[in-house]
Write a protein that holds these residues in place. Structure first.
Motif, PDB file in Angstrom:
ATOM      1  N   GLN A  13      71.373   7.456  54.459  1.00 37.75           N
ATOM      2  CA  GLN A  13      70.007   7.990  54.427  1.00 37.75           C
ATOM      3  C   GLN A  13      69.919   9.188  53.493  1.00 37.75           C
ATOM      4  OE1 GLN A  13      68.142   8.792  58.211  1.00 37.75           O
ATOM      5  NE2 GLN A  13      68.915   6.902  59.105  1.00 37.75           N
ATOM      6  N   GLU A  14      70.870  10.096  53.625  1.00 42.32           N
ATOM      7  CA  GLU A  14      70.866  11.300  52.801  1.00 42.32           C
ATOM      8  C   GLU A  14      70.983  10.958  51.319  1.00 42.32           C
ATOM      9  OE1 GLU A  14      73.645  15.250  52.174  1.00 42.32           O
ATOM     10  OE2 GLU A  14      73.567  14.358  54.175  1.00 42.32           O
ATOM     11  N   LYS A  15      71.904  10.052  50.995  1.00 40.26           N
ATOM     12  CA  LYS A  15      72.102   9.661  49.593  1.00 40.26           C
ATOM     13  C   LYS A  15      70.854   8.971  49.046  1.00 40.26           C
ATOM     14  CE  LYS A  15      75.159   6.968  46.648  1.00 40.26           C
ATOM     15  NZ  LYS A  15      75.707   7.617  45.590  1.00 40.26           N
ATOM     16  N   LEU A  16      70.255   8.070  49.837  1.00 46.36           N
ATOM     17  CA  LEU A  16      69.051   7.378  49.382  1.00 46.36           C
ATOM     18  C   LEU A  16      67.906   8.364  49.162  1.00 46.36           C
ATOM     19  CD1 LEU A  16      67.495   4.810  48.688  1.00 46.36           C
ATOM     20  CD2 LEU A  16      66.999   4.563  51.135  1.00 46.36           C
ATOM     21  N   LEU A  17      67.691   9.271  50.102  1.00 51.11           N
ATOM     22  CA  LEU A  17      66.619  10.257  49.941  1.00 51.11           C
ATOM     23  C   LEU A  17      66.833  11.109  48.697  1.00 51.11           C
ATOM     24  CD1 LEU A  17      66.063  11.287  53.661  1.00 51.11           C
ATOM     25  CD2 LEU A  17      64.447  10.066  52.172  1.00 51.11           C
ATOM     26  N   ALA A  41      59.068  13.401  54.641  1.00 50.53           N
ATOM     27  CA  ALA A  41      58.781  13.517  56.076  1.00 50.53           C
ATOM     28  C   ALA A  41      58.375  12.162  56.650  1.00 50.53           C
ATOM     29  CB  ALA A  41      57.671  14.548  56.302  1.00 50.53           C
ATOM     30  N   LYS A  42      57.582  11.405  55.913  1.00 53.72           N
ATOM     31  CA  LYS A  42      57.148  10.082  56.366  1.00 53.72           C
ATOM     32  C   LYS A  42      58.339   9.125  56.432  1.00 53.72           C
ATOM     33  CE  LYS A  42      53.298   7.566  56.920  1.00 53.72           C
ATOM     34  NZ  LYS A  42      51.915   7.831  56.989  1.00 53.72           N
ATOM     35  N   LEU A  43      59.213   9.197  55.437  1.00 58.69           N
ATOM     36  CA  LEU A  43      60.390   8.328  55.408  1.00 58.69           C
ATOM     37  C   LEU A  43      61.341   8.628  56.562  1.00 58.69           C
ATOM     38  CD1 LEU A  43      61.198   8.274  51.589  1.00 58.69           C
ATOM     39  CD2 LEU A  43      60.357   6.367  52.979  1.00 58.69           C
ATOM     40  N   GLU A  44      61.530   9.889  56.862  1.00 60.31           N
ATOM     41  CA  GLU A  44      62.467  10.278  57.913  1.00 60.31           C
ATOM     42  C   GLU A  44      62.013   9.835  59.302  1.00 60.31           C
ATOM     43  OE1 GLU A  44      62.871  14.458  57.044  1.00 60.31           O
ATOM     44  OE2 GLU A  44      64.619  14.094  55.766  1.00 60.31           O
ATOM     45  N   THR A  45      60.728   9.554  59.456  1.00 61.70           N
ATOM     46  CA  THR A  45      60.231   9.076  60.750  1.00 61.70           C
ATOM     47  C   THR A  45      60.048   7.556  60.767  1.00 61.70           C
ATOM     48  OG1 THR A  45      57.924   9.456  60.118  1.00 61.70           O
ATOM     49  CG2 THR A  45      59.068  11.262  61.257  1.00 61.70           C
ATOM     50  N   ASN A  46      60.377   6.895  59.677  1.00 67.13           N
ATOM     51  CA  ASN A  46      60.255   5.432  59.574  1.00 67.13           C
ATOM     52  C   ASN A  46      61.566   4.842  59.063  1.00 67.13           C
ATOM     53  OD1 ASN A  46      57.255   4.547  60.000  1.00 67.13           O
ATOM     54  ND2 ASN A  46      57.166   6.457  58.845  1.00 67.13           N
ATOM     55  N   THR A  47      62.591   4.841  59.910  1.00 66.34           N
ATOM     56  CA  THR A  47      63.917   4.430  59.442  1.00 66.34           C
ATOM     57  C   THR A  47      63.993   2.958  59.035  1.00 66.34           C
ATOM     58  OG1 THR A  47      64.655   4.115  61.730  1.00 66.34           O
ATOM     59  CG2 THR A  47      65.147   6.247  60.696  1.00 66.34           C
ATOM     60  N   GLU A  48      63.174   2.084  59.640  1.00 59.38           N
ATOM     61  CA  GLU A  48      63.172   0.687  59.192  1.00 59.38           C
ATOM     62  C   GLU A  48      62.669   0.581  57.764  1.00 59.38           C
ATOM     63  OE1 GLU A  48      61.539  -2.622  61.240  1.00 59.38           O
ATOM     64  OE2 GLU A  48      62.861  -2.357  62.956  1.00 59.38           O
ATOM     65  N   LYS A  49      61.662   1.381  57.425  1.00 64.31           N
ATOM     66  CA  LYS A  49      61.129   1.390  56.057  1.00 64.31           C
ATOM     67  C   LYS A  49      62.165   1.991  55.108  1.00 64.31           C
ATOM     68  CE  LYS A  49      57.030  -0.077  57.328  1.00 64.31           C
ATOM     69  NZ  LYS A  49      55.779  -0.357  56.695  1.00 64.31           N
ATOM     70  N   LEU A  50      62.900   2.967  55.590  1.00 61.93           N
ATOM     71  CA  LEU A  50      63.960   3.555  54.774  1.00 61.93           C
ATOM     72  C   LEU A  50      65.028   2.504  54.479  1.00 61.93           C
ATOM     73  CD1 LEU A  50      64.566   6.289  53.492  1.00 61.93           C
ATOM     74  CD2 LEU A  50      65.860   6.897  55.531  1.00 61.93           C
ATOM     75  N   TRP A  51      65.313   1.660  55.469  1.00 60.44           N
ATOM     76  CA  TRP A  51      66.269   0.570  55.248  1.00 60.44           C
ATOM     77  C   TRP A  51      65.749  -0.390  54.174  1.00 60.44           C
ATOM     78  CZ3 TRP A  51      65.989  -4.743  55.702  1.00 60.44           C
ATOM     79  CH2 TRP A  51      67.211  -5.421  55.556  1.00 60.44           C
ATOM     80  N   SER A  52      64.455  -0.709  54.220  1.00 55.07           N
ATOM     81  CA  SER A  52      63.870  -1.595  53.209  1.00 55.07           C
ATOM     82  C   SER A  52      63.977  -0.972  51.819  1.00 55.07           C
ATOM     83  CB  SER A  52      62.406  -1.895  53.540  1.00 55.07           C
ATOM     84  OG  SER A  52      62.322  -2.690  54.708  1.00 55.07           O
ATOM     85  N   LEU A  53      63.734   0.317  51.717  1.00 54.85           N
ATOM     86  CA  LEU A  53      63.897   0.999  50.428  1.00 54.85           C
ATOM     87  C   LEU A  53      65.355   0.956  49.968  1.00 54.85           C
ATOM     88  CD1 LEU A  53      61.526   4.034  50.938  1.00 54.85           C
ATOM     89  CD2 LEU A  53      61.298   2.258  49.185  1.00 54.85           C
ATOM     90  N   TYR A  54      66.267   1.079  50.913  1.00 55.47           N
ATOM     91  CA  TYR A  54      67.689   0.972  50.595  1.00 55.47           C
ATOM     92  C   TYR A  54      67.984  -0.413  49.999  1.00 55.47           C
ATOM     93  CZ  TYR A  54      72.752   0.739  51.314  1.00 55.47           C
ATOM     94  OH  TYR A  54      74.108   0.588  51.127  1.00 55.47           O
ATOM     95  N   GLU A  55      67.420  -1.448  50.594  1.00 52.30           N
ATOM     96  CA  GLU A  55      67.613  -2.801  50.081  1.00 52.30           C
ATOM     97  C   GLU A  55      66.989  -2.964  48.693  1.00 52.30           C
ATOM     98  OE1 GLU A  55      69.374  -5.685  51.567  1.00 52.30           O
ATOM     99  OE2 GLU A  55      70.233  -3.766  52.157  1.00 52.30           O
ATOM    100  N   MET A  56      65.835  -2.357  48.492  1.00 58.18           N
ATOM    101  CA  MET A  56      65.212  -2.400  47.164  1.00 58.18           C
ATOM    102  C   MET A  56      66.131  -1.730  46.144  1.00 58.18           C
ATOM    103  SD  MET A  56      61.269  -1.482  48.238  1.00 58.18           S
ATOM    104  CE  MET A  56      60.409  -1.796  46.674  1.00 58.18           C
TER     105      MET A  56
END
Length: 188
Positions: A13-17, A41-56
């Motif tokens: 998460q930290e590296k992606l952000l 702030a929005k990303l940190e409260t939406n970890t599933e969306k953060l995972w999708s961004l990681y996949e992107m």
């Protein structure tokens, strides 16, 4: 979205952000008037969306913020890689097209991959919006959402940018090429 794989470690998460912040700051023309702190702030409260961004990111999409929907309060991300994401090329359009091939099947299809990543494939309109932010797909092409009437007849559409112009083409939905992938969008 596939269950069980949608969690990132704190380090991931930290590296992606950090990657997203650097890209955000480097490309302010894509999101004038938006502030990274609000996006984060929005990303940190939406970890599933953060995972999708990681996949992107993992598949070469280089996601970046391209807008903000005032009605829903969502930030809009698109794949902003210069060319169609490398990890999403050589795919046909959808499951039906994949299953219709008798020989030389690709390993996957754009619609299923997007769903498994938790993203939406860009529409033609979104693709044209993206092209206003830069020059994308000057050597590759990207599948886009295909109208149902075209898909029912066995076709699918894709876009690219050549000669300073965005072109929309058609092909059999079961076709696939090393230079054709797809771009996605995500709302957070």
């Amino acid at each position: 979205m596939k269950k069980g794989k949608s969690q990132l470690s704190p380090e991931q998460q930290e590296k992606l952000l950090e990657i997203l912040k650097t890209r955000f700051e480097k490309n302010m023309n894509r999101h004038n008037g938006l502030e990274w702190e609000k996006v984060q702030a929005k990303l940190e409260t939406n970890t599933e969306k953060l995972w999708s961004l990681y996949e992107m990111e993992r598949t070469g999409g280089e996601p970046d913020v391209v807008g903000f929907d005032k009605e829903t309060g969502e930030f809009i991300f698109y794949d902003c890689s210069p060319e169609s994401p490398k990890g999403r090329r050589s795919v046909c359009y959808d499951r039906e097209a994949l299953e219709s091939r008798k020989k030389h099947k690709p390993q996957n299809n754009a619609i299923d991959m997007a769903r498994d990543m938790g993203i939406e494939i860009l529409s033609e309109e979104q693709y044209r919006e993206l092209q206003k932010l830069g020059h994308f797909d000057t050597k590759t092409s990207s599948w886009v959402k295909t109208p149902e009437n075209i898909r029912k007849l066995g076709g699918a559409i894709f876009c690219d940018r050549r000669y300073g112009t965005v072109f929309v083409y058609h092909n059999g939905a079961d076709s696939y090429y090393a230079s054709r992938g797809f771009r996605g969008s995500l709302r957070v």
